[in-house]
Design a protein around this motif. Structure first.
Motif, PDB file in Angstrom:
ATOM      1  N   GLU A   1       0.825  -1.207   0.000  1.00 36.62           N
ATOM      2  CA  GLU A   1       0.000   0.000   0.000  1.00 36.62           C
ATOM      3  C   GLU A   1       0.860   1.258   0.000  1.00 36.62           C
ATOM      4  N   ASP A   2       1.961   1.237   0.724  1.00 40.20           N
ATOM      5  CA  ASP A   2       2.872   2.386   0.698  1.00 40.20           C
ATOM      6  C   ASP A   2       3.497   2.554  -0.685  1.00 40.20           C
TER       7      ASP A   2
ATOM      8  N   GLN B   1       0.750   3.962  -2.996  1.00 39.47           N
ATOM      9  CA  GLN B   1       0.456   5.376  -2.768  1.00 39.47           C
ATOM     10  C   GLN B   1       1.568   6.274  -3.311  1.00 39.47           C
ATOM     11  N   ASP B   2       2.802   5.807  -3.219  1.00 40.01           N
ATOM     12  CA  ASP B   2       3.912   6.555  -3.802  1.00 40.01           C
ATOM     13  C   ASP B   2       3.779   6.610  -5.325  1.00 40.01           C
TER      14      ASP B   2
ATOM     15  N   LYS C   1       0.948   6.366  -6.984  1.00 41.40           N
ATOM     16  CA  LYS C   1      -0.189   7.250  -7.262  1.00 41.40           C
ATOM     17  C   LYS C   1       0.223   8.719  -7.199  1.00 41.40           C
ATOM     18  N   GLN C   2       1.050   9.072  -6.244  1.00 37.93           N
ATOM     19  CA  GLN C   2       1.511  10.450  -6.115  1.00 37.93           C
ATOM     20  C   GLN C   2       2.308  10.880  -7.345  1.00 37.93           C
TER      21      GLN C   2
ATOM     22  N   GLU D   1      -6.752   4.895 -10.671  1.00 42.51           N
ATOM     23  CA  GLU D   1      -6.541   3.942  -9.578  1.00 42.51           C
ATOM     24  C   GLU D   1      -7.149   2.584  -9.881  1.00 42.51           C
TER      25      GLU D   1
END
Length: 206
Positions: free
Chosen positions: A11-12, A15-16, A18-19, A41
């Motif tokens: 998940e980390d 999210q990175d 996605k950023q 997403e």
């Protein structure tokens, strides 16, 4: 040689990712108009599910010799990229840019050529380390990897502007057929051959 930095979670890593990419109009267009998903997403989480990303143990590594390590990575199981190679899921980025027509194509590719001159600083790749061969399969970062491979081929150095890291998990030996299944399925919402559309995006990124 890769240098271990720390353990992490999928998940980390996501999210990175996605950023870095989730608000890019070109990738949003690819996700929605080309691939048929409602948003970026949904598309990328589907790709992650195909490789069982959430079930794997992830670690962050730093490339100690990125000019050599990145071109040695294998091209990931994606139709738009694998269709440029003579045999699926076996070729590195160095081998991709050794093909004369691919060398010419990517030298003139606006996004790749721009990265050769101005590489995104403090960059992060995502990959799988094949237990059977020790090779790293690139899952995210293809344009950047191609830019590095082209620069190496030309005998020039990339100014990376900071550390180059990669989030890695292991692809076990008994999972060797997974990459072929991912390639065969593709990442469109509806299963179909989207190689032409994917190639169009590679050729004309927004």
């Amino acid at each position: 040689m890769l240098k271990f930095i720390n353990p992490t979670s999928w998940e980390d890593v996501f999210q990175d990712w996605k950023q870095r990419e989730g608000n890019d109009p070109g990738w949003i267009h690819c996700a929605t108009t080309i691939k048929g998903w409602p948003d970026w997403e949904s598309w990328r989480r589907f790709s992650a599910e195909q490789i069982h990303a959430a079930d794997r143990d992830w670690e962050i590594y730093e490339c100690t010799d990125p000019m050599r390590e990145i071109p040695a990575m294998l091209v990931g199981p994606f139709t738009g990229w694998q269709s440029r190679l003579p045999k699926p899921n076996v070729s590195s980025f160095a081998e991709l840019v050794a093909i004369p027509e691919q060398t010419q194509f990517f030298r003139e590719h606006e996004k790749v050529a721009g990265m050769m001159k101005h590489f995104p600083p403090s960059t992060m790749f995502i990959g799988l380390c094949r237990e059977d061969s020790g090779s790293i399969v690139c899952l995210e970062g293809h344009h950047r990897a191609t830019a590095v491979a082209l620069s190496l081929k030309a005998g020039s150095e990339i100014d990376f502007g900071g550390p180059v890291q990669i989030a890695l998990a292991v692809l076990r030996s008994d999972e060797s057929s997974l990459l072929d299944r991912v390639l065969a399925r593709g990442s469109s919402k509806e299963p179909k051959d989207a190689s032409h559309s994917a190639l169009s995006y590679i050729a004309h990124p927004t």
